[in-house]
Design a protein around this motif. Structure first.
Motif, short mmCIF file in Angstrom:
data_model
loop_
_atom_site.label_atom_id
_atom_site.label_comp_id
_atom_site.label_asym_id
_atom_site.label_seq_id
_atom_site.Cartn_x
_atom_site.Cartn_y
_atom_site.Cartn_z
N SER A 56 -10.09 -70.14 -4.72
CA SER A 56 -10.93 -69.27 -4.60
C SER A 56 -12.08 -69.48 -5.68
CB SER A 56 -10.56 -67.53 -4.49
OG SER A 56 -11.46 -66.77 -4.39
N HIS A 68 2.47 -72.74 4.49
CA HIS A 68 2.24 -71.55 4.35
C HIS A 68 2.94 -71.07 5.47
CE1 HIS A 68 -0.20 -72.97 7.81
NE2 HIS A 68 -0.74 -74.18 6.70
N PRO A 83 -3.30 -71.37 -4.86
CA PRO A 83 -4.47 -70.99 -4.00
C PRO A 83 -5.75 -71.06 -4.54
CG PRO A 83 -3.22 -69.10 -5.57
CD PRO A 83 -2.57 -70.36 -5.48
N ASN A 139 -5.04 -63.08 -6.52
CA ASN A 139 -4.07 -63.76 -6.48
C ASN A 139 -3.34 -64.18 -7.66
OD1 ASN A 139 -5.42 -64.03 -3.72
ND2 ASN A 139 -6.43 -66.18 -4.47
N PHE A 148 -4.09 -63.14 7.52
CA PHE A 148 -4.14 -61.93 6.67
C PHE A 148 -4.31 -60.73 7.53
CE2 PHE A 148 -6.47 -64.38 3.12
CZ PHE A 148 -5.47 -64.78 2.68
N VAL A 193 1.70 -62.99 0.80
CA VAL A 193 1.87 -64.35 1.05
C VAL A 193 2.28 -65.25 -0.33
CG1 VAL A 193 0.89 -66.48 1.84
CG2 VAL A 193 0.46 -64.32 3.08
N LEU A 194 1.36 -64.91 -1.16
CA LEU A 194 1.68 -65.61 -2.42
C LEU A 194 3.37 -65.16 -3.10
CD1 LEU A 194 -1.81 -65.89 -4.00
CD2 LEU A 194 -0.53 -67.68 -3.31
N ARG A 202 -11.03 -62.10 -6.36
CA ARG A 202 -9.92 -62.92 -5.45
C ARG A 202 -9.31 -63.67 -6.37
NH1 ARG A 202 -12.69 -64.94 0.13
NH2 ARG A 202 -12.75 -63.13 1.15
N LEU A 228 -2.52 -70.12 1.49
CA LEU A 228 -3.16 -68.92 2.08
C LEU A 228 -3.61 -69.48 3.78
CD1 LEU A 228 -5.04 -67.43 -0.85
CD2 LEU A 228 -2.83 -66.64 0.14
N GLY A 258 -7.04 -69.25 4.21
CA GLY A 258 -7.70 -67.89 4.54
C GLY A 258 -8.11 -67.43 5.89
N ALA A 277 -3.00 -61.37 0.80
CA ALA A 277 -2.83 -62.80 0.21
C ALA A 277 -1.72 -62.35 -0.92
CB ALA A 277 -4.28 -62.83 -0.45
N GLN A 278 -1.88 -61.47 -1.47
CA GLN A 278 -0.72 -61.18 -2.56
C GLN A 278 0.74 -61.23 -2.03
OE1 GLN A 278 -2.36 -57.53 -3.98
NE2 GLN A 278 -2.79 -58.76 -6.16
#
Ligand code: NAD
Length: 278
Positions: A236, A168, A234, A245, A201, A221-222, A241, A193, A196, A218-219
């Motif tokens: 969730s 990450h 990821p 994602n 974030f 980072v992905l 979420r 992520l 989290g 989050a988007q």
């Protein structure tokens, strides 16, 4: 762009099989939560699910697969061999298949090398046999250092398709990623992520990039994972979420954005070191 129009990206592994670049992780979810999350994910466009024997939720994954309208061939299901079962590979695979209610899994990984047990080479030989017998389509490893991969390669001649490692923005793992890439081994990021937490974030640079594209942190980072050719899983259990994602295929980060995120690296592990975890 609606979910249905999102184009999932696939990565081709060295055995020729394709794996979706975004999958759903289900660690720390109960069977019921897992069943609901996997069902939501399939509806949102996910085709890849990452579970493991030790998560104790393969049954929930299996229930969602069974009730899905998707064809089994469209799905990519991963599970993993737990450390105490390095000397019981076939038994562990059969148990996973029973819980998942499947004839085969798409990817089967040795979860940790657990080097002090010194059983990962014989376990790898058993994965090779299980693949020959059609119980698992692709075989790989998780949390392996280059020295562990070199050893299984030297002793069996068979390379893993995947190495699933913690990766990450706080632990960018550039060195091992480059090593795996040179070997043709695809890197799959766990805790993509940073679980989290740890403030990624809320980091001002991530927020600035997210605002620029009208996307969430989050988007962003992905998307950094995707553009680095990393496979990300990821986790969730929250429907909004899970959908969020997956909605990462309709924008592109610039080289400057990627560098800014690269610079957040602190070599900070959130999970155990592979040499220490038994
Ligand atoms: P992750 O980095 O995927 O973070 C998950 C957490 O982030 C969620 O619980 C939630 O709190 C938060 N989150 C998720 N989406 C969000 C969003 N859109 N906005 C805000 N917060 C959001 O962490 P993870 O679960 O540790 O890793 C993902 C998967 O990797 C696991 O579920 C598991 O399948 C796998 N994994 C493998 C290993 C291994 O040893 N191979 C170890 C850990 C995890």
């Amino acid at each position: 762009m609606s979910n249905k129009l999102m184009t999932q990206k696939y990565i081709t592994m060295l055995d020729g099989k394709k794996i979706p670049q975004i999958g759903l992780g289900v660690w720390q979810a109960t069977n019921d939560e897992t069943e609901r999350a996997v069902t939501t994910a399939f509806e949102a466009g996910y085709r890849s699910i990452d579970t493991a024997t030790v998560y104790e939720n393969e049954k929930g994954v299996g229930a969602a697969i069974k009730s899905s309208v998707l064809n089994r061939k469209e799905m990519f299901i991963t599970t993993k061999l737990w450390n105490p079962e390095h000397n019981n590979v076939r038994g562990a695979i059969n148990k996973s298949l029973e819980l998942l209610e499947l004839d085969y899994v798409d990817s089967y990984l040795i979860h940790w090398p657990a080097p002090s047990q010194n059983l990962y080479v014989s376990a790898w030989e058993e994965l090779i046999r299980a693949q020959e017998d059609g119980l698992v389509r692709s075989i790989g490893v998780s949390n392996f250092l280059p020295e562990h991969i070199e050893r299984i390669l030297k002793e069996t001649g068979v390379k893993p398709t995947i190495n699933q490692i913690e990766l990450h923005p706080l632990l960018s793992q550039k060195e091992i990623t480059q090593w795996c890439t040179n070997q043709g081994i695809k890197v799959q990021a766990w805790s993509p992520l940073a679980q989290g937490g740890e403030g990624i974030f809320k980091h001002k640079d991530i927020i600035k990039i997210a605002n620029h594209y009208g996307k969430s942190p989050a988007q962003v980072v992905l998307r950094w994972h995707i553009q680095n050719n990393i496979i990300a899983i990821p986790k969730s259990v929250t429907p909004s979420r899970i959908i969020e994602n997956f909605n990462v295929f309709d924008f592109e980060l610039t080289l400057d954005d990627l560098t800014i995120i690269d610079n957040l690296n602190q070599n900070k592990r959130l999970g155990p070191h592979p040499l220490e975890f038994e």
